[in-house]
Design an enzyme around this catalytic site. Structure first.
Site, short mmCIF file in Angstrom:
data_model
loop_
_atom_site.label_atom_id
_atom_site.label_comp_id
_atom_site.label_asym_id
_atom_site.label_seq_id
_atom_site.Cartn_x
_atom_site.Cartn_y
_atom_site.Cartn_z
CG HIS A 10 62.45 15.27 -46.92
ND1 HIS A 10 61.19 15.01 -46.28
CD2 HIS A 10 62.34 16.31 -47.12
CE1 HIS A 10 60.84 15.48 -47.84
NE2 HIS A 10 61.33 16.06 -48.04
N GLY A 11 62.57 11.79 -44.66
CA GLY A 11 61.18 11.30 -44.73
C GLY A 11 60.07 11.09 -45.45
CD GLU A 12 55.23 8.66 -47.47
OE1 GLU A 12 54.52 7.96 -48.76
OE2 GLU A 12 54.59 8.22 -46.79
CB THR A 13 56.11 15.54 -45.95
OG1 THR A 13 55.39 15.47 -47.35
CG2 THR A 13 57.39 14.96 -45.28
CG MET A 14 49.41 14.69 -45.26
SD MET A 14 49.17 12.75 -44.84
CE MET A 14 49.31 12.68 -43.00
CG PHE A 15 52.08 18.63 -48.70
CD1 PHE A 15 50.55 18.27 -48.11
CD2 PHE A 15 52.53 19.60 -48.23
CE1 PHE A 15 50.15 19.83 -47.67
CE2 PHE A 15 51.35 21.34 -49.37
CZ PHE A 15 50.36 20.87 -47.72
CG ASN A 16 56.48 13.77 -49.39
OD1 ASN A 16 57.83 12.85 -49.26
ND2 ASN A 16 56.89 14.33 -51.09
NE ARG A 59 59.73 18.92 -47.23
CZ ARG A 59 59.21 19.98 -47.26
NH1 ARG A 59 58.72 20.67 -46.64
NH2 ARG A 59 60.45 20.57 -48.87
CD GLU A 87 62.61 20.32 -53.00
OE1 GLU A 87 64.16 20.52 -52.85
OE2 GLU A 87 62.12 18.92 -52.55
#
Length: 226
Positions: A10-16, A59, A87
């Site tokens: 998946h793409g980058e997330t806010m937690f990343n 996500r 995950e």
């Protein structure tokens, strides 16, 4: 029939972006994450897929729909969500600061203070790292390697069943889960030691044979290399 499987992280997330532990907990894709995924979607726009699937986390679902909408040669209906491809679960550490979490795991394993997860894994080995994570978790809910091995095997079994008549499929999953699959099923991994973490939006390609056996043949490909 052999089914070609495109595993996309998946793409980058806010937690990343905020450096938080993200397993089964979820966070929205960032603007950067969406922009990076557009590169992946463009690279796959002319690749025909018989079907597309995703983990049941948002996500991943948002990622698969972005790729689906950009694809001009496939006729994909409703996306089936596969919880088996979630995950890795980090138990009580979900949503916590990553550096503090790694430091606690390192201390639990007798390493003293260490926030570099790669150094911790290199020192302990992946199996012991997972065991230390479960031990450090106050509720001991984090997945260890036996639990992950069982879930990975079940994920492949489920995928084999639902893709029986499909020649090429796309599955959106997650970085640590894809990496753990690659350690087990990639012919360039010895099955014991860690490998690099896949990038957001990267593609890992596998083959699912009609006897149920699975092998990864390409790992962590940049969209430009497809």
């Amino acid at each position: 029939m052999t089914t070609e499987v495109y595993l996309v992280r998946h793409g980058e997330t806010m937690f990343n972006q905020l450096n938080k532990v993200q397993g089964w907990c979820d966070a929205p894709l960032t603007v950067k994450g969406i922009d990076d995924l557009k590169r992946t979607a463009d690279a796959l726009a002319q690749v025909h897929f018989d079907n597309m699937y995703s983990s049941d986390l948002k996500r991943a679902i948002d990622t698969v729909h972005l790729i689906k909408n950009a694809n001009v040669v496939s006729n994909i209906g409703k996306i089936r969500k596969l919880p088996e491809f979630r995950e890795v679960f980090f138990g009580s550490f979900e949503g916590d600061d990553i550096d503090q979490t790694w430091d606690l795991i390192a201390q639990t394993a007798g390493m003293g203070h260490e926030t570099n997860v790669q150094k911790i894994i290199n020192h302990l080995g992946l199996r012991e790292f997972r065991a230390a994570t479960k031990k450090a978790d106050p509720r001991h809910l984090a997945e260890d390697m036996p639990e992950l091995d069982e879930r990975m095997a079940n994920a492949i079994k489920v995928l084999a069943k639902i893709t029986k008549n499909e020649r090429r499929v796309l599955v959106v999953s997650h970085g640590d889960f894809i990496k753990t699959l690659a350690i087990k099923y990639w012919n360039q991994s010895d099955g014991q030691h860690d490998i690099i973490f896949p990038n957001n939006g990267s593609v890992t390609r596998g083959l699912l044979h009609d006897d149920g056996k699975f092998e990864i043949v390409d790992y962590n490909l940049d969209p430009e290399d497809l």
